[in-house]
Design a protein around this motif. Structure first.
Motif: not given
Length: 478
Positions: A362-367, A370-393
């Motif tokens: 969806r980032k291919l259509r950032p305007a 749907d993309f904004l909702a997906t980005a928000n949803r992804l950033l609200t995830l609580p993550l314990a794995d260090e690799g996933e936290r780096r990717q989230q950053h």
């Protein structure tokens, strides 16, 4: 043609067992307990006329209706024609004999709390006949299970959906439900289906009862429950495309999910023929669309994931959609990739890899929203794995560039991200997330974020900042 679920069809696990069970149960009740026993109601109607209760109540009821402004209803009751056997219609009987407001008025009058229509022996006779009528009426399945909007029993909010308006009413419900059931239940999963479907159905029945007041004609049949399932199907798939099974063909073409919606119109259109109002199926459809969104909530996904450990079919389906989604994305088949990632997110709404894939498409259509909702949803995830936290950053920084000011994170999400970014040494970005926080920020979450920043600066050797944030953490905790 039947839409297929968004998961591999392996064995019998994806079949709509709940929907089939509902139809078999209602058919059994119709042929057994409900028993197609219109004769029982006709027998009660005959007793009502022969006992003298009809002759006693009708003039008083017509006067009571006019006194309460229901002139049209009074006219319809008065003009109701009789058949060859001298009987009024069932509508006339149900309107006159089962009006709880009229009965309550007369019982209050008998107790001296209102002006009675009868006096002396007539009033005593009415009380005796009315008590006997109430006792006889309780033997009718429709009276025991149906929902009376003017006098609603809590149990009837559930039982009404397992009755049927004759064999024709049951056949219509089966005809409408079956084409939608496989895709809905096979994708949603039977656990979430078992929770959301009855909840939406009871809510729709209660809302219909409120809208029908003060009418006292019974709501009966499975039209609301079937409409709720159709609404859940529409709310779950929306404008997406599904694979359709065509009889006699090996191909499964992809068509819009809403293609079968005109089939649902049979329920509101035929409802008046079955003695039911047309709009409860509409209410059921809307409630299904709204309440199926509960399946996307994190609490619901946690419930589902905990149970899905015992369901290898769901794990295999999730793995299939993730592998297929990333493969389609790698070959630039973006529509197929989005469909696979959407299916994976439905199975596991908080799965980081599934949401990452959806984000990448969806980032291919950032305007788009749907993309904004997906980005928000992804950033609200609580993550314990260090690799996933780096990717989230990394994704957070990218989303900021793509969305700008449109990316607005609530206070709880900012504090969570600050804590997670600090743990992977992204201290500058973690600090920026703590800038300009509202005064009502949750003290415990703020303390955790400040403590993570203090520990991060200590690891980096910046002891002055470490002491600063650790002190602020102590203040927040106090």
């Amino acid at each position: 043609m039947i839409p297929l679920p968004q998961r591999p069809i392996a064995g019998l696990s994806t079949l709509p067992w709940l929907s089939l069970g509902f139809l078999l149960l209602t058919l059994g009740l119709l042929l057994g307990w409900q028993g197609l026993r219109d004769d029982d109601e006709r027998a009660l109607q005959a007793w009502y006329a022969e006992s003298g209760l009809l002759a006693l109540e009708q003039p008083a009821y017509l006067s009571w209706l006019r006194l309460h402004g229901q002139v049209d209803t009074a006219w319809a009751v008065e003009r109701d024609a009789v058949d060859e056997q001298g009987r009024h219609s069932l509508w006339h009987f149900r309107q006159l004999a089962f009006d709880p407001a009229f009965t309550a008025h007369n019982r209050a009058a008998a107790a001296g709390q209102d002006i009675p229509y009868w006096h002396g022996t007539e009033l005593t006779r009415w009380q005796q006949w009315r008590d006997e009528f109430a006792q006889r009426a309780t033997t009718l399945p429709r009276q025991r299970a149906g929902l009376n909007p003017a006098d609603t029993r809590p149990a009837s909010l559930l039982t009404l959906h397992f009755t049927s308006n004759g064999l024709l009413g049951w056949l219509l419900c089966a005809l409408v439900l079956l084409p939608f059931a496989w895709a809905l239940e096979g994708t949603l999963g039977w656990r979430r289906m078992l929770l959301i479907w009855p909840l939406a159905t009871v809510f729709a029945g209660a809302l219909s009862g409120v809208l029908l007041r003060p009418d006292h004609h019974l709501l009966l049949g499975g039209q609301i429950m079937v409409s709720t399932a159709v609404g859940m199907y529409l709310g779950l798939f929306g404008h997406e495309r599904l694979r359709f099974l065509l009889p006699g063909r090996n191909q499964t073409p992809e068509w819009p999910a809403w293609l079968l919606l005109p089939l649902w119109l049979l329920l509101p259109v035929t409802a008046p023929m079955l003695g039911q109002p047309w709009f409860p199926p509409v209410v059921g459809l809307l409630c299904g669309v709204a309440l199926v969104q509960l399946a996307r909530m994190p609490d619901m996904s946690l419930f589902e994931e905990e149970d899905s450990d015992d369901d290898p079919g769901e794990r295999d389906s999730l793995r299939h959609h993730l592998i297929s989604g990333w493969a389609a994305l790698g070959s630039m088949q973006f529509r197929d990739a989005e469909q696979h990632f959407l299916a994976a997110v439905r199975l596991a709404p908080t799965h980081f890899n599934a949401l990452c894939g959806l984000y990448q498409v969806r980032k291919l259509r950032p305007a788009e929203v749907d993309f904004l909702a997906t980005a928000n949803r992804l950033l609200t995830l609580p993550l314990a794995d260090e690799g996933e936290r780096r990717q989230q950053h990394a994704l957070w920084r990218e989303a900021q560039q793509l969305c700008g000011d449109a990316l607005r994170l609530n206070t709880a999400t900012r504090l969570q991200l600050a804590r997670q970014f600090a743990s992977v040494d992204a201290l500058d970005d973690a600090e920026s997330l703590l800038d300009h926080l509202p005064e009502d920020a949750h003290p415990q979450a703020l303390c955790a974020a400040q403590r993570a920043l203090g520990e991060g600066f200590a690891r980096r050797g910046n002891h002055s900042k470490a002491r600063h944030y650790l002190a602020r953490a102590e203040q927040s905790a106090a």
